[in-house]
Structure formats: C-alpha cells, structure tokens
Design an enzyme around this catalytic site. Structure first.
Site, PDB file in Angstrom:
ATOM      1  N   HIS A  31       0.866  -1.178   0.000  1.00 18.57           N
ATOM      2  CA  HIS A  31       0.000   0.000   0.000  1.00 18.57           C
ATOM      3  C   HIS A  31       0.902   1.228   0.000  1.00 18.57           C
ATOM      4  CE1 HIS A  31      -2.261   3.069   2.520  1.00 18.57           C
ATOM      5  NE2 HIS A  31      -3.076   2.888   1.516  1.00 18.57           N
ATOM      6  N   ASN A  32       0.491   2.282  -0.736  1.00 21.64           N
ATOM      7  CA  ASN A  32       1.327   3.498  -0.820  1.00 21.64           C
ATOM      8  C   ASN A  32       2.790   3.125  -1.026  1.00 21.64           C
ATOM      9  OD1 ASN A  32      -0.961   4.970  -0.350  1.00 21.64           O
ATOM     10  ND2 ASN A  32      -0.437   5.592   1.715  1.00 21.64           N
ATOM     11  N   GLU A  70       1.109  -0.053  -5.542  1.00 18.66           N
ATOM     12  CA  GLU A  70       0.171   1.048  -5.745  1.00 18.66           C
ATOM     13  C   GLU A  70       0.876   2.268  -6.321  1.00 18.66           C
ATOM     14  OE1 GLU A  70      -3.426   3.165  -3.305  1.00 18.66           O
ATOM     15  OE2 GLU A  70      -1.675   2.566  -2.158  1.00 18.66           O
ATOM     16  N   ASP A  84      -0.064   6.153  -6.936  1.00 18.09           N
ATOM     17  CA  ASP A  84      -1.012   7.223  -6.621  1.00 18.09           C
ATOM     18  C   ASP A  84      -0.677   8.392  -7.552  1.00 18.09           C
ATOM     19  OD1 ASP A  84      -2.934   8.433  -5.132  1.00 18.09           O
ATOM     20  OD2 ASP A  84      -2.033   7.964  -3.203  1.00 18.09           O
ATOM     21  N   HIS A 143       1.449  11.127  -2.134  1.00 22.39           N
ATOM     22  CA  HIS A 143       0.227  10.924  -1.359  1.00 22.39           C
ATOM     23  C   HIS A 143      -0.544  12.240  -1.345  1.00 22.39           C
ATOM     24  CE1 HIS A 143      -2.010   9.363   2.341  1.00 22.39           C
ATOM     25  NE2 HIS A 143      -2.264   8.556   1.352  1.00 22.39           N
ATOM     26  N   GLU A 151      -4.100   4.480  -8.822  1.00 18.97           N
ATOM     27  CA  GLU A 151      -5.066   5.395  -8.220  1.00 18.97           C
ATOM     28  C   GLU A 151      -4.942   6.694  -9.008  1.00 18.97           C
ATOM     29  OE1 GLU A 151      -5.389   7.315  -4.007  1.00 18.97           O
ATOM     30  OE2 GLU A 151      -5.724   5.170  -3.775  1.00 18.97           O
ATOM     31  N   LYS A 192      -4.297  -2.543 -12.829  1.00 17.01           N
ATOM     32  CA  LYS A 192      -5.587  -2.551 -12.126  1.00 17.01           C
ATOM     33  C   LYS A 192      -6.102  -1.107 -12.106  1.00 17.01           C
ATOM     34  CE  LYS A 192      -7.500  -2.464  -7.516  1.00 17.01           C
ATOM     35  NZ  LYS A 192      -7.764  -1.042  -7.528  1.00 17.01           N
ATOM     36  N   LYS A 225      -9.831   1.586 -13.345  1.00 22.31           N
ATOM     37  CA  LYS A 225     -11.166   1.720 -13.913  1.00 22.31           C
ATOM     38  C   LYS A 225     -11.126   1.437 -15.412  1.00 22.31           C
ATOM     39  CE  LYS A 225     -14.009   2.974 -10.731  1.00 22.31           C
ATOM     40  NZ  LYS A 225     -15.128   2.093 -10.471  1.00 22.31           N
ATOM     41  N   SER A 272     -12.100  -3.152  -4.185  1.00 25.86           N
ATOM     42  CA  SER A 272     -11.160  -2.763  -3.129  1.00 25.86           C
ATOM     43  C   SER A 272     -11.961  -2.421  -1.888  1.00 25.86           C
ATOM     44  CB  SER A 272     -10.352  -1.539  -3.554  1.00 25.86           C
ATOM     45  OG  SER A 272      -9.424  -1.907  -4.540  1.00 25.86           O
ATOM     46  N   ARG A 314      -8.966  -6.535  -3.043  1.00 28.01           N
ATOM     47  CA  ARG A 314      -7.786  -5.832  -2.517  1.00 28.01           C
ATOM     48  C   ARG A 314      -8.204  -5.086  -1.262  1.00 28.01           C
ATOM     49  NH1 ARG A 314      -5.468  -0.739  -2.866  1.00 28.01           N
ATOM     50  NH2 ARG A 314      -3.188  -0.757  -2.602  1.00 28.01           N
ATOM     51  N   ASP A 347      18.424 -10.273  30.051  1.00 22.54           N
ATOM     52  CA  ASP A 347      17.610 -11.301  30.730  1.00 22.54           C
ATOM     53  C   ASP A 347      16.576 -11.822  29.731  1.00 22.54           C
ATOM     54  OD1 ASP A 347      19.034 -10.559  32.944  1.00 22.54           O
ATOM     55  OD2 ASP A 347      17.482  -9.282  33.779  1.00 22.54           O
ATOM     56  N   ASP A 375      13.845  -9.029  26.067  1.00 19.40           N
ATOM     57  CA  ASP A 375      14.633  -8.821  27.297  1.00 19.40           C
ATOM     58  C   ASP A 375      13.693  -8.407  28.428  1.00 19.40           C
ATOM     59  OD1 ASP A 375      16.423  -8.221  29.241  1.00 19.40           O
ATOM     60  OD2 ASP A 375      17.483  -6.657  28.138  1.00 19.40           O
ATOM     61  N   ASP A 394      14.355  -7.457  31.453  1.00 18.44           N
ATOM     62  CA  ASP A 394      14.805  -6.445  32.401  1.00 18.44           C
ATOM     63  C   ASP A 394      14.783  -5.045  31.806  1.00 18.44           C
ATOM     64  OD1 ASP A 394      15.904  -5.613  34.845  1.00 18.44           O
ATOM     65  OD2 ASP A 394      17.879  -5.444  33.920  1.00 18.44           O
TER      66      ASP A 394
END
Length: 509
Positions: A69-70, A99, A101, A114, A148, A196, A198, A269, A296, A402, A455, A457
C-alpha cells in the site's frame, strides 16, 4: 528428522568431519557435530520451499498475492519522502501488487505522491522505468500495478504512453476472452504486467467513470464521505482504460449482487474496516466471493503513521491482495514476510482447498475442527539461545540481558495461541531454557509461527530478535532458528536451538 538414510548419515560425516580417521570410522567429533547443527542443513525452514512447489495453473483468484500500500512511501503518510527506491525495495522483497497514486505534475508530466499531504513527489515515468528493470528479478509471475488515478485527460494519456513504451511486450493488454468464466493462472501470465484500474464501458460516450476506489482514502480524510454522499465521477482517458483487462476496479455493494452481476475480471477494493466488518458479519460469503473474484484490502486512511493491521484476519477470508505498508517494520510485516517465505518467495501462495473448491463450505470464524482437515499437534521444545545482542538503545545500562522466548500461533481463530518461556537472568550469550510447549493446529495451511526473543529487564523496546515461519515449512527434529532484526535482516550468529515434533491429533475433535 524425516527421510534420513544410512547413506545420508555417511554423507554428513564425510562433509563435516575433517579427520581421515573419523571419516573412516563414520564418526563426527563434538565440535564438528555442533558445526553440523548450526549449518543450513539443520535450519528450521524446509529447503524444498526454496523452489516453486505449488500448482501455479489455477485462476489468479485462488492465490494470495503479496501486495503493498502506498508503495512509493519510505516513512509516514503525511510528510515522509516518496522514492523510486521504495518500489525497487518492494519488488526485491517479493511484492507483486504495488500502488501508484497518480496526480497532475508540471509540464504535463504525471507525478506520484500521497495527495493532500506534504509527502515528496516523484515522476511517474521514473517509477515505470524502475518497475520495468526490477519486475521479474525474483519471480516470473505477474506484477499487478494498482493505479489510483487523479490526473487530467492529457496526463492520463501520458501515463498510458509511458507504460506502452517502457513495458513493451511485458504489458498484458490482451482483450478479455468473452467465453471465459475465470481468471487466467499465474503461470499463463508469466512475465506480464497487469494494470488494475477503472475501465470505460463499451461504446462509452462521455468517458466518465465513478471513482469510489480511486482516492477513497484522501476523500475520507477531506470530507469523511458517507453512503449518503453522491459518488463522484471522474473523466477517464480511453488510452488508459484500454490497458486494463483482468483487474477492472468495480464498486462493491453486497455479496449477493456480486454473485449475480460481477464479471470474473472485475475486482473490488475494501478499506481495512469495511473488510473486517464483512469478515465478522458474513465470513462464509466473503470466502465464497473470493473463490472467483479478486479482492484488494488497504489500510484505513486514519493510519497516518503508516501502521499496519493484522493481515491474517483477511487471509482467513481468502482475500488475495491484503496490502500493507511495506515501509513500516514490526510484527505485522514480520507475519507478512513469514507468510510469503514459502513457494520460493515468488509472491503467490495457493489458498487452502476448502477456500477454492466450489462445493466446499468454510467460515473464517470457525472454532471447530474443519471437516476433511486433520488437526496437527505441534510440539516445540525451546532448548537454548546463542549470542543474543542487547536490545537497541540499552546503551550503558550494564551489559547483561535477561532473555525469554515467546511462541505464537497466528491462523484461524481456533488456532491462535501464545506461550512464553521463563526468563534466564543475566545471560544473553548462551541461555538455557529447556521448556516444552504444545499447540493444536486445525488449519495447517494458514498457520504461522512467530518466535520472538525479548529482554525482561529492559524498560522500553525490549525486542532482541524474531523469526516467523509458516507451520507447513517447519522441519522436525533438532533445529536452529536464525533470528532477524525488526527490519528483517539476519542477526549474525544469533540463533535459537529448538526441537520440533508434529503429530496427528488422535480421536475426535
């Protein structure tokens, strides 16, 4: 260990014992035996899974497909850098659905970033060139580009032109056969790049499509649109529409309508929250839907820090493209890489038969034993650890660690479990745990086993190392697990020594 012959034992002695006398007697010294136990041959991961070992001739909808994604982001979704390097990184890590965008850029040259945020911008063309170079380096199976699209007609035409010119023969632009009823197989689409997006209806006059899919997240951030808002329309260039064939984005309304109206090459999606709601309320229908159609899933728009949801919940429903933020490390990405480790890390994993066969009935929420699948009992003895580093950032707070070990099972709800060993005080170098655990696995094909060393501790990030393996890739016997950092790189010499046994459950459920 399974499938061990006398000849195999002699071969081990001959390869690991340096002294002629030892080889002649057919004996291994203790140091050489230790070297053998630490060699790749005693790794927990089944080497048969390093090659393609699944049937790759079934319809695309029958496979889980590694998806991001992105993909362009290196860090968070608000102001992190976008980079062509992020695509290269995803491809080399075995991601096959990415993807893009796309937005209008200067000089009629489309860009990727984005939208409505401060993330940096990269050229669409540069991304296409990088994908073209790296697409089939780790596997020949089809690469799916999820577009996108927020561009104007002119820049959409430029996008189509770049893809035709740069991808050439790799671009899958064949017309969907009229008489088919299911998607082609990964094998039939070897070396192909699918788009992928429209698609315009045949003989469309105005060139408009709905864009509920495209930009769904940025819209949510802007106006939190609900079902009452009219669906926006978007003008689509015929040149771009013509490149979409087997992955046509369509709007999901309900499962019944999909069964009667949706065409096999159309796919929906879903945002993470919509998908999880459907997984909770109608798990059987979701599994059924995904036998024929691709789905998706993408993270909610509210995850501005690029955190990830649990992909297992949606794999359990047979969703193929469960997209995660590859740039964000942590348990969810460890599960993801662990899940796709098998089948030569080729990015395609065949779904269990009960999630593919038409007559099979399966609910992801089942708490019962699954008809026709025999439950397995996994017995794990955690024996010892070797060379655990101190947790990151522990600095000058003393040199001691530990450590304790956690083992989890991720799978269908009936299989989920977690156990931990006791803490070994002040010993990160060679702690002895010597503890045994037992887990019942009802659907072995979907079960994942993450091991983590922590760990006790340390206040803060107590993480030391991890390794996630699909249950079906575990080798039985005495095994070493090579632990990885939280970014997935192997930590030198840092191992967990365990014994694994797998038995069938006796008696009824």
């Amino acid at each position: 260990m399974q499938r061990v012959t006398k000849d195999k034992c002699i071969d081990i002695v001959n390869r690991f014992e340096p002294s002629k006398d030892g080889r002649k007697k057919g004996q291994l010294g203790i140091d050489e035996f230790t070297d053998y136990l630490l060699s790749e041959e005693c790794d927990i991961f089944d080497p048969d899974q390093n090659k393609i070992c699944e049937d790759m001739n079934q319809p695309l909808s029958h496979y889980y497909i590694a998806s991001s994604h992105n993909t362009y982001l290196m860090k968070d979704q608000l102001q992190g850098p976008s980079s062509v390097e992020a695509y290269i990184r995803a491809l080399t890590k075995g991601c096959w659905c990415m993807e893009l965008d796309c937005w209008d850029g200067p000089n009629d040259d489309p860009i990727i970033y984005h939208g409505h945020t401060f993330t940096s911008k990269i050229q669409f063309k540069a991304v296409i060139e990088a994908i073209n170079t790296y697409a089939f380096e780790t596997s020949e199976y089809p690469v799916i580009l999820s577009i996108e699209n927020h561009c104007n007609i002119k820049q959409q035409q430029a996008m189509a032109e770049y893809m035709i010119e740069i991808f050439g023969d790799k671009l899958c632009s064949e017309t969907v056969p009229e008489n088919e009823t299911c998607l082609p197989s990964p094998d039939a689409l070897r070396g192909k790049i699918l788009i992928k997006g429209k698609k315009l209806p045949p003989n469309s006059e105005d060139g408009y499509v709905t864009d509920e899919d495209e930009g769904a997240e940025s819209d949510k951030k802007k106006n939190n649109k609900t079902k009452d808002h009219p669906v926006k329309k978007h003008k689509l260039a015929k040149e771009l529409s013509d490149l979409v064939n087997y992955c046509v984005s369509t709007r999901f309304q309900d499962f019944q309508l999909s069964q009667t109206n949706q065409k096999y090459f159309e796919m929906c999606s879903f945002s993470e929250s919509t998908a999880i709601k459907l997984a909770m309320s109608c798990p059987e229908e979701f599994v059924n839907h995904n036998k024929k159609f691709l789905s998706r899933i993408y993270p909610n728009g509210m995850r501005v820090d690029s955190s990830n949801y649990n992909p297992q919940d949606l794999w359990n429903c047979g969703c193929q493209m469960v997209a995660l933020n590859y740039q964000t490390h942590g348990l969810m990405m460890d599960l993801y890489h662990g899940f796709f480790r098998r089948n030569a890390n080729c990015g395609y994993i065949l779904k269990p038969a009960i999630m593919r066969e038409e007559i099979a009935y399966f609910s992801a929420n089942t708490k019962d034993v699954i008809p026709g699948v025999s439950p397995q009992i996994l017995h794990i003895k955690v024996i010892s650890g070797q060379h655990f580093p101190k947790p990151k950032g522990s600095g000058a707070r003393g040199d001691v660690t530990d450590p304790y070990v956690t083992i989890e099972i991720f799978g269908i709800p009936a299989d989920c479990a977690e156990e931990r060993t006791k803490t070994v005080p002040h010993n990160g170098y060679s702690p002895i745990f010597d503890e045994s655990f037992e887990f019942q696995i009802n659907l072995p094909e979907l079960a994942l086993v993450p091991f983590a060393v922590l760990d006790d501790d340390y206040i803060g990030d107590e993480f030391i190392g991890q390794y996630t393996i699909p249950f079906e890739c575990m080798q039985t016997g005495y095994r070493h697990i090579r632990l990885c950092s939280n970014t997935g790189e192997e930590i030198p010499n840092c191992t967990l020594f365990i014994h694994v046994a797998i038995t069938n459950k006796r008696g009824g459920g």
